[in-house]
Scaffold this motif. Structure first.
Motif, PDB file in Angstrom:
ATOM      1  N   ALA A   2       0.825  -1.209   0.000  1.00 35.49           N
ATOM      2  CA  ALA A   2       0.000   0.000   0.000  1.00 35.49           C
ATOM      3  C   ALA A   2       0.862   1.263   0.000  1.00 35.49           C
ATOM      4  CB  ALA A   2      -0.937   0.012   1.209  1.00 35.49           C
ATOM      5  N   GLN A   3       2.152   1.105   0.338  1.00 34.65           N
ATOM      6  CA  GLN A   3       3.057   2.257   0.391  1.00 34.65           C
ATOM      7  C   GLN A   3       3.918   2.391  -0.864  1.00 34.65           C
ATOM      8  OE1 GLN A   3       2.264   3.879   3.216  1.00 34.65           O
ATOM      9  NE2 GLN A   3       1.025   2.049   3.642  1.00 34.65           N
ATOM     10  N   TRP A  17       2.672 -14.529  -2.215  1.00 37.30           N
ATOM     11  CA  TRP A  17       3.052 -13.161  -2.587  1.00 37.30           C
ATOM     12  C   TRP A  17       2.088 -12.597  -3.620  1.00 37.30           C
ATOM     13  CZ3 TRP A  17       8.794 -14.900  -3.456  1.00 37.30           C
ATOM     14  CH2 TRP A  17       9.394 -15.104  -2.197  1.00 37.30           C
ATOM     15  N   ALA A  18       1.700 -13.417  -4.588  1.00 37.07           N
ATOM     16  CA  ALA A  18       0.766 -12.951  -5.607  1.00 37.07           C
ATOM     17  C   ALA A  18      -0.595 -12.648  -4.999  1.00 37.07           C
ATOM     18  CB  ALA A  18       0.647 -13.986  -6.719  1.00 37.07           C
ATOM     19  N   GLU A  19      -1.062 -13.522  -4.097  1.00 36.77           N
ATOM     20  CA  GLU A  19      -2.385 -13.334  -3.490  1.00 36.77           C
ATOM     21  C   GLU A  19      -2.435 -12.114  -2.591  1.00 36.77           C
ATOM     22  OE1 GLU A  19      -3.120 -16.955  -1.431  1.00 36.77           O
ATOM     23  OE2 GLU A  19      -3.895 -18.012  -3.208  1.00 36.77           O
ATOM     24  N   ARG A  20      -1.315 -11.786  -1.953  1.00 36.25           N
ATOM     25  CA  ARG A  20      -1.294 -10.726  -0.945  1.00 36.25           C
ATOM     26  C   ARG A  20      -0.864  -9.364  -1.500  1.00 36.25           C
ATOM     27  NH1 ARG A  20       1.579 -14.438   3.816  1.00 36.25           N
ATOM     28  NH2 ARG A  20      -0.259 -15.758   4.210  1.00 36.25           N
ATOM     29  N   ALA A  50      -3.009  -5.921  -7.951  1.00 34.85           N
ATOM     30  CA  ALA A  50      -2.699  -5.985  -9.376  1.00 34.85           C
ATOM     31  C   ALA A  50      -1.752  -4.847  -9.751  1.00 34.85           C
ATOM     32  CB  ALA A  50      -3.989  -5.895 -10.186  1.00 34.85           C
ATOM     33  N   GLY A  51      -0.770  -5.162 -10.556  1.00 37.24           N
ATOM     34  CA  GLY A  51       0.182  -4.146 -10.991  1.00 37.24           C
ATOM     35  C   GLY A  51       1.415  -4.029 -10.124  1.00 37.24           C
ATOM     36  N   PHE A  52       1.399  -4.640  -8.935  1.00 33.30           N
ATOM     37  CA  PHE A  52       2.582  -4.596  -8.074  1.00 33.30           C
ATOM     38  C   PHE A  52       3.696  -5.423  -8.715  1.00 33.30           C
ATOM     39  CE2 PHE A  52       5.239  -5.811  -4.468  1.00 33.30           C
ATOM     40  CZ  PHE A  52       5.385  -4.595  -3.817  1.00 33.30           C
ATOM     41  N   LEU A  83       4.132 -15.879  -9.700  1.00 33.40           N
ATOM     42  CA  LEU A  83       4.305 -14.448  -9.916  1.00 33.40           C
ATOM     43  C   LEU A  83       4.186 -14.091 -11.390  1.00 33.40           C
ATOM     44  CD1 LEU A  83       7.272 -13.624  -7.497  1.00 33.40           C
ATOM     45  CD2 LEU A  83       4.835 -13.176  -7.149  1.00 33.40           C
ATOM     46  N   ARG A  84       4.725 -14.945 -12.247  1.00 28.12           N
ATOM     47  CA  ARG A  84       4.634 -14.685 -13.682  1.00 28.12           C
ATOM     48  C   ARG A  84       3.183 -14.761 -14.151  1.00 28.12           C
ATOM     49  NH1 ARG A  84       9.034 -17.903 -17.125  1.00 28.12           N
ATOM     50  NH2 ARG A  84       8.419 -16.316 -18.650  1.00 28.12           N
ATOM     51  N   ARG A  85       2.475 -15.788 -13.694  1.00 29.93           N
ATOM     52  CA  ARG A  85       1.078 -15.935 -14.111  1.00 29.93           C
ATOM     53  C   ARG A  85       0.223 -14.759 -13.637  1.00 29.93           C
ATOM     54  NH1 ARG A  85       2.040 -21.567 -12.914  1.00 29.93           N
ATOM     55  NH2 ARG A  85       1.232 -21.250 -10.797  1.00 29.93           N
ATOM     56  N   ALA A  86       0.522 -14.237 -12.448  1.00 35.42           N
ATOM     57  CA  ALA A  86      -0.235 -13.107 -11.895  1.00 35.42           C
ATOM     58  C   ALA A  86       0.270 -11.762 -12.401  1.00 35.42           C
ATOM     59  CB  ALA A  86      -0.160 -13.140 -10.366  1.00 35.42           C
TER      60      ALA A  86
END
Length: 297
Positions: free
Chosen positions: A38-39, A61-64, A67-69, A125-128
């Protein structure tokens, strides 16, 4: 101009967690990551250098993260030619590492397995669409020359299709006499160059140049300006609080990099207490400020 993303080289560093930067109620693993994302819009995962990541971690990591991170994932030590501790491998691979002690090159079978597991762990991570790049930080002994270039090409073959960034720790790669060749080599291999900020008074100091070798991404890593760089404890090497003047000296160079790459990742590795997050916050504010034109000629 490309997008400039500012963040730090860890969100789980013990000193950061103990510093009080995370507010009450954000001390667990999931809460910390959600607060960090969020920061800042990017983070480097440095734990993957010290131990093979798991697919489960990649999923979490992907779930938490939103989008765009972006997660820039540091390559495991065995893959970059660094010494590797047996304890950093899964238990079933440790006997193979023990058998190769004294050899100049890792056992090919072990290397194949490690590459495979490392790649598999990054798939979530790649898929997300969260994977920013895989960072290959090479040891200081990797000096420019035919063997080093062959090693780089082998790494590229192993990472075909991945986004890759390269940080050299041997300063000769970016000396004036070798700069053009290094930049051409990385551009040929489709690897993004990593610019660094370190103390400039040591023989091993990497020049603070800003090569852009990929139109997709450029990376800047701020390691601090401790005179103990390359020696002493981790705390000694990275203990530095950036001043506004030190950060401001980089803003024109970072903006110039963004003119040549779609994304620029600016990452702070001075991970002592909350120094990295504070520097990242300051750099973010500096880069967001309007550019003041200089006096006309």
């Amino acid at each position: 101009m490309g997008e400039i993303r500012v963040g730090t080289c860890s969100w789980t560093d013990r000193e950061l967690v103990a510093s009080g930067w995370y507010p009450e109620g954000h001390r667990g693993a999931e809460a910390r990551l959600r607060y960090y994302t969020a920061q800042f819009p990017v983070v480097e995962v440095d734990a993957t250098y010290y131990g093979l990541p798991s697919t489960r971690n990649g999923v979490l990591w992907a779930e938490r993260s939103p989008a765009g991170f972006r997660f820039d994932v540091k390559a495991f030590s065995l893959l970059t030619g660094h010494p590797t501790r047996s304890a950093s491998l899964p238990a079933d691979l440790r006997p193979a590492l023990a058998r190769q002690r004294g050899r100049t090159e890792p056992d090919p079978g072990l290397l194949d397995e490690v590459w495979g597991r490392f790649s598999e762990a990054l798939q979530p991570l790649r898929r997300a669409e969260r994977l920013g790049t895989v960072l290959f930080q090479f040891p200081p002994r990797l000096a420019p020359g035919v063997p080093a270039e062959a090693f780089l090409r082998r790494c590229r073959e192993r990472t075909a299709g991945w986004p890759v960034a390269v940080e050299f720790r041997h300063p000769d790669w970016w000396r004036e006499t070798h700069f053009a060749h290094t930049a051409d080599l990385l551009a040929e291999l489709g690897m993004a160059a990593v610019a660094v900020d370190v103390v400039q008074t040591l023989p091993a100091s990497v020049p603070p140049v800003t090569p852009v070798t990929s139109g997709r991404l450029a990376v800047v890593r701020f390691h601090g300006r401790s005179p103990a760089w390359g020696t002493g404890s981790k705390e000694d090497r990275f203990r530095h609080a950036y001043t506004p003047e030190e950060l401001a000296s980089w803003t024109p160079r970072i903006r110039a990099m963004a003119d040549r790459a779609r994304e620029v990742h600016v990452l702070f590795n001075n991970c002592c207490g909350d120094a990295a997050v504070r520097a990242a916050e300051s750099m973010r504010d500096l880069l967001a400020a309007p550019v003041v034109p200089g006096p006309a000629d």
